[in-house]
Design a protein around this motif. Structure first.
Motif, PDB file in Angstrom:
ATOM      1  N   SER A 253     -16.224  -3.713 -17.243  1.00 25.42           N
ATOM      2  CA  SER A 253     -16.170  -4.901 -15.927  1.00 25.42           C
ATOM      3  C   SER A 253     -17.374  -5.418 -15.580  1.00 25.42           C
ATOM      4  N   ASN A 254     -18.022  -6.339 -15.667  1.00 22.79           N
ATOM      5  CA  ASN A 254     -19.615  -7.212 -15.411  1.00 22.79           C
ATOM      6  C   ASN A 254     -20.067  -6.771 -14.209  1.00 22.79           C
ATOM      7  N   PRO A 255     -21.525  -6.348 -14.618  1.00 21.29           N
ATOM      8  CA  PRO A 255     -22.212  -5.821 -13.598  1.00 21.29           C
ATOM      9  C   PRO A 255     -22.058  -6.658 -11.849  1.00 21.29           C
ATOM     10  N   TYR A 256     -22.212  -6.108 -11.098  1.00 20.01           N
ATOM     11  CA  TYR A 256     -22.256  -5.865  -9.821  1.00 20.01           C
ATOM     12  C   TYR A 256     -24.371  -6.568  -9.823  1.00 20.01           C
ATOM     13  N   ASP A 257     -24.903  -5.954 -10.675  1.00 19.59           N
ATOM     14  CA  ASP A 257     -25.972  -6.936 -10.358  1.00 19.59           C
ATOM     15  C   ASP A 257     -26.218  -7.136 -12.043  1.00 19.59           C
ATOM     16  N   GLY A 258     -26.416  -8.342 -11.945  1.00 18.14           N
ATOM     17  CA  GLY A 258     -26.369  -8.343 -13.300  1.00 18.14           C
ATOM     18  C   GLY A 258     -25.543  -9.856 -13.803  1.00 18.14           C
ATOM     19  N   PRO A 259     -25.867 -10.409 -15.000  1.00 20.46           N
ATOM     20  CA  PRO A 259     -25.158 -11.481 -15.020  1.00 20.46           C
ATOM     21  C   PRO A 259     -24.158 -10.855 -15.697  1.00 20.46           C
ATOM     22  N   ARG A 260     -23.148 -11.832 -14.713  1.00 18.80           N
ATOM     23  CA  ARG A 260     -21.276 -11.920 -15.081  1.00 18.80           C
ATOM     24  C   ARG A 260     -21.068 -13.237 -15.704  1.00 18.80           C
ATOM     25  N   VAL A 261     -20.464 -12.608 -16.773  1.00 17.34           N
ATOM     26  CA  VAL A 261     -20.642 -14.026 -18.355  1.00 17.34           C
ATOM     27  C   VAL A 261     -18.604 -14.544 -17.935  1.00 17.34           C
ATOM     28  N   PRO A 262     -18.165 -15.777 -17.387  1.00 19.73           N
ATOM     29  CA  PRO A 262     -17.458 -16.358 -17.659  1.00 19.73           C
ATOM     30  C   PRO A 262     -16.568 -16.490 -18.763  1.00 19.73           C
ATOM     31  N   GLY A 263     -15.200 -16.025 -19.324  1.00 19.45           N
ATOM     32  CA  GLY A 263     -14.633 -15.655 -20.295  1.00 19.45           C
ATOM     33  C   GLY A 263     -14.856 -14.348 -20.646  1.00 19.45           C
ATOM     34  N   SER A 264     -15.982 -13.112 -20.551  1.00 18.35           N
ATOM     35  CA  SER A 264     -16.242 -12.032 -19.824  1.00 18.35           C
ATOM     36  C   SER A 264     -15.662 -11.309 -19.107  1.00 18.35           C
ATOM     37  N   VAL A 265     -14.907  -9.936 -19.347  1.00 21.06           N
ATOM     38  CA  VAL A 265     -14.705  -8.361 -18.747  1.00 21.06           C
ATOM     39  C   VAL A 265     -16.127  -8.142 -18.748  1.00 21.06           C
ATOM     40  N   GLY A 266     -17.260  -7.865 -18.882  1.00 22.19           N
ATOM     41  CA  GLY A 266     -18.165  -6.977 -19.084  1.00 22.19           C
ATOM     42  C   GLY A 266     -18.313  -5.986 -20.251  1.00 22.19           C
ATOM     43  N   PRO A 267     -19.874  -4.858 -19.940  1.00 20.16           N
ATOM     44  CA  PRO A 267     -19.497  -3.755 -20.437  1.00 20.16           C
ATOM     45  C   PRO A 267     -18.227  -2.448 -20.312  1.00 20.16           C
ATOM     46  N   ALA A 268     -18.850  -2.125 -20.967  1.00 19.62           N
ATOM     47  CA  ALA A 268     -17.728  -0.774 -21.252  1.00 19.62           C
ATOM     48  C   ALA A 268     -18.242  -0.185 -19.796  1.00 19.62           C
ATOM     49  N   LEU A 269     -17.334   0.479 -18.804  1.00 21.32           N
ATOM     50  CA  LEU A 269     -18.546   1.302 -17.637  1.00 21.32           C
ATOM     51  C   LEU A 269     -18.763   2.685 -18.437  1.00 21.32           C
ATOM     52  N   PRO A 270     -19.649   2.640 -17.531  1.00 20.39           N
ATOM     53  CA  PRO A 270     -20.013   4.890 -17.800  1.00 20.39           C
ATOM     54  C   PRO A 270     -19.572   6.106 -17.731  1.00 20.39           C
ATOM     55  N   GLY A 271     -19.221   6.271 -19.082  1.00 22.30           N
ATOM     56  CA  GLY A 271     -18.436   7.097 -19.519  1.00 22.30           C
ATOM     57  C   GLY A 271     -17.505   7.122 -20.639  1.00 22.30           C
ATOM     58  N   ILE A 272     -17.284   5.693 -20.371  1.00 27.36           N
ATOM     59  CA  ILE A 272     -15.948   4.839 -20.961  1.00 27.36           C
ATOM     60  C   ILE A 272     -16.506   4.340 -22.850  1.00 27.36           C
ATOM     61  N   ALA A 273     -15.810   4.775 -23.520  1.00 25.75           N
ATOM     62  CA  ALA A 273     -15.832   3.756 -24.285  1.00 25.75           C
ATOM     63  C   ALA A 273     -15.117   2.905 -25.023  1.00 25.75           C
ATOM     64  N   ILE A 274     -14.926   2.079 -25.669  1.00 23.98           N
ATOM     65  CA  ILE A 274     -14.612   0.799 -26.098  1.00 23.98           C
ATOM     66  C   ILE A 274     -15.164   0.364 -27.666  1.00 23.98           C
ATOM     67  N   ARG A 275     -13.728   0.387 -28.340  1.00 24.33           N
ATOM     68  CA  ARG A 275     -14.309  -0.065 -30.256  1.00 24.33           C
ATOM     69  C   ARG A 275     -13.299  -0.928 -30.526  1.00 24.33           C
ATOM     70  N   VAL A 276     -13.339  -1.278 -31.050  1.00 19.35           N
ATOM     71  CA  VAL A 276     -13.060  -3.235 -31.485  1.00 19.35           C
ATOM     72  C   VAL A 276     -12.377  -2.461 -33.562  1.00 19.35           C
ATOM     73  N   THR A 277     -10.946  -2.522 -33.989  1.00 19.92           N
ATOM     74  CA  THR A 277     -10.381  -1.582 -34.865  1.00 19.92           C
ATOM     75  C   THR A 277     -10.526  -3.091 -36.041  1.00 19.92           C
ATOM     76  N   ASN A 278     -10.027  -3.100 -36.983  1.00 24.33           N
ATOM     77  CA  ASN A 278      -9.037  -4.218 -37.523  1.00 24.33           C
ATOM     78  C   ASN A 278      -7.394  -4.184 -37.476  1.00 24.33           C
ATOM     79  N   ARG A 279      -7.439  -5.449 -36.702  1.00 25.57           N
ATOM     80  CA  ARG A 279      -4.869  -4.870 -36.882  1.00 25.57           C
ATOM     81  C   ARG A 279      -5.183  -4.468 -38.151  1.00 25.57           C
ATOM     82  N   ASP A 280      -5.063  -4.403 -39.051  1.00 23.02           N
ATOM     83  CA  ASP A 280      -4.295  -4.125 -40.287  1.00 23.02           C
ATOM     84  C   ASP A 280      -4.492  -3.081 -41.263  1.00 23.02           C
ATOM     85  N   SER A 281      -5.991  -2.759 -41.204  1.00 24.92           N
ATOM     86  CA  SER A 281      -6.232  -1.494 -41.702  1.00 24.92           C
ATOM     87  C   SER A 281      -6.660  -0.259 -40.315  1.00 24.92           C
ATOM     88  N   GLY A 282      -6.978  -0.467 -39.420  1.00 21.13           N
ATOM     89  CA  GLY A 282      -7.119   0.308 -38.609  1.00 21.13           C
ATOM     90  C   GLY A 282      -8.657   0.480 -38.460  1.00 21.13           C
TER      91      GLY A 282
END
Length: 449
Positions: A253-282
């Protein structure tokens, strides 16, 4: 109605109700345009009676209660009663056809199904076959719409209100003029991108109309950057966009207090991890701003798909991360940007449409040899459900005929807005339909709609 800063410290929904009724008995939990009002004291009493009635019909903790009901105060009471009892609330869209309803009831195997007046006799054969009790509701004060059969409306909205002892103004459905009129009576508005694009089409959306508001939230589908920027220009409000799924609830989520960036859904919420993996290799992408497949880990992730261990196994990695099926990247500030979807899910007006379900219905129609369903950019709905079909040899089909036939078998939001007849579908060397090629070919089909 707003959010109170004094909240219960527990995460048990039953205790949320007890806490609010004890500390704020006369505070309004819910009101409707028809004049119905529920204080927290009334919520505790009426939801307890309803939970007792469910117990009397054999519903126990862990049992499913299917609810095919109008959006109303009574529907919310039924949901809260299930929370208090520990039963599983199974919302069913009123737009479902008998064909879809049959599948949903058989698959969920509820102990009890609550249905609109007049449907009990229609469902009797199915109920008898599946061992389901059917209970008819009384008339209600609204029309079925997104929030009460959508995980965001139930969990992110109602549960948040309960946990913070806040209040809800329950509108029967989204209408621009009604929404603008009632902004003066609330402080938070949760909508899908379609709501914001429609609000921007009305001259009544301005700084004066939104002066009382504290927060506008967008979810369920990507919010166009242009919509974000125009809303800010018209209202001085920066929409808070976030990212969630049925399987995980809210991830970032974009933060309540802090920059809300158009085109972004914000950073991961506390306690939650998000990672990016290669589509082909994983393999995990170590650098920022590289687009890949988004995967999620955390206590918010669901346990698995109902009665489908094979699908559950396929959607988790060996080290326990959930494969979202979304493409995206994470920038140097930790903000997540959604680039698209690996899966074919179409999100039209905030509603999920699974192409394979629509394709199955298309290919069941006389004269249809093959079909492919995909989403194409739509100025109002975000994505428009679009179908391409190959007629069987000698068959004579028309777009209007196909749409009419589907309308009798699918909910309205699933029916393609356009059906295009072609000689063949684009395929790769393995014979798989190339939906990327279809999306590219028809990317402008709804331009000017």
């Amino acid at each position: 109605m707003g959010v109170n800063s004094q909240t219960s410290s527990v995460i048990d929904p039953a205790e949320w109700v007890e806490y609010a009724a004890r500390e704020h008995p006369r505070r309004l939990f819910l009101r409707t345009l028809a004049g119905r009002q529920l204080s927290y004291e009334a919520l505790r009493e009426q939801s307890a009676r309803l939970a007792s009635a469910l117990l009397g019909r054999g519903v126990a903790s862990g049992d499913r209660v299917a609810a095919r009901v109008e959006k109303s105060a009574e529907a919310v009471l039924l949901y809260v009663a299930c929370l208090r009892l520990g039963a599983v609330f199974v919302p069913i869209n009123l737009a479902c056809t008998p064909n879809e309803l049959d599948y949903l009831l058989c698959d969920s195997s509820p102990r009890l199904a609550v249905v609109p007046p007049g449907e009990r006799d229609m469902l009797a054969p199915l109920a008898d076959r599946a061992g389901i009790q059917c209970l008819e509701t009384l008339g209600a004060d609204g029309n079925g719409s997104l929030p009460l059969f959508h995980v965001h409306g139930l969990c992110a909205a109602i549960n948040t209100v309960l946990a913070s002892a806040a209040g809800i103004l329950l509108l029967p459905k989204f209408e621009v003029r009604s929404a603008l009129q009632h902004l003066a009576h609330v402080t938070v508005f949760m909508g899908v991108p379609t709501h914001y694009t429609r609000l921007l089409q009305d001259e009544g959306l301005n700084r004066e109309a939104t002066a009382h508001m504290r927060l506008f939230v967008s979810g369920s589908a990507p919010l166009p950057i242009e919509t974000h920027q125009e809303f800010l220009r018209r209202t001085d409000h920066v929409i808070l966009e976030r990212y969630g799924m049925t399987e995980t609830l809210i991830n970032a989520s974009n933060p309540y207090d802090g920059p809300r960036v158009p085109g972004s859904v914000g950073p991961a919420l506390p306690g939650i991890a998000i990672r990016v993996t290669n589509r082909d290799s994983g393999t995990v992408e170590p650098k920022p701003d590289v687009i890949g497949t988004l995967e999620i880990a955390g206590p918010n992730v669901f346990a698995g798909y109902w009665r489908d261990p094979d699908k559950t196994s396929a959607e988790f990695t060996a080290d326990g991360w959930f494969k979202t099926g979304d493409l995206g990247c994470i920038d140097r500030d930790g903000y997540v940007r959604i680039a698209g979807r690996v899966k074919d899910l179409v999100i039209s007006g905030g509603c999920n449409v699974y192409p394979r379900e629509v394709e199955s219905e298309l290919e069941a129609l006389p004269g249809v040899a093959e079909s492919a369903v995909f989403g194409a950019p739509h100025p109002d709905f975000g994505e428009g459900v679009t179908a391409v079909i190959v007629p069987a040899a000698g068959a004579v089909l028309s777009e209007a005929q196909v749409i009419e036939s589907l309308s009798m078998r699918l909910a309205r939001y699933k029916v393609p807005k356009r059906v295009l007849l072609v000689a063949q579908l684009p395929r790769n060397a393995m014979g798989k339909v190339q939906k990327d090629a279809l999306r590219a070919a028809y990317a402008c089909i709804y331009r000017g709609s």
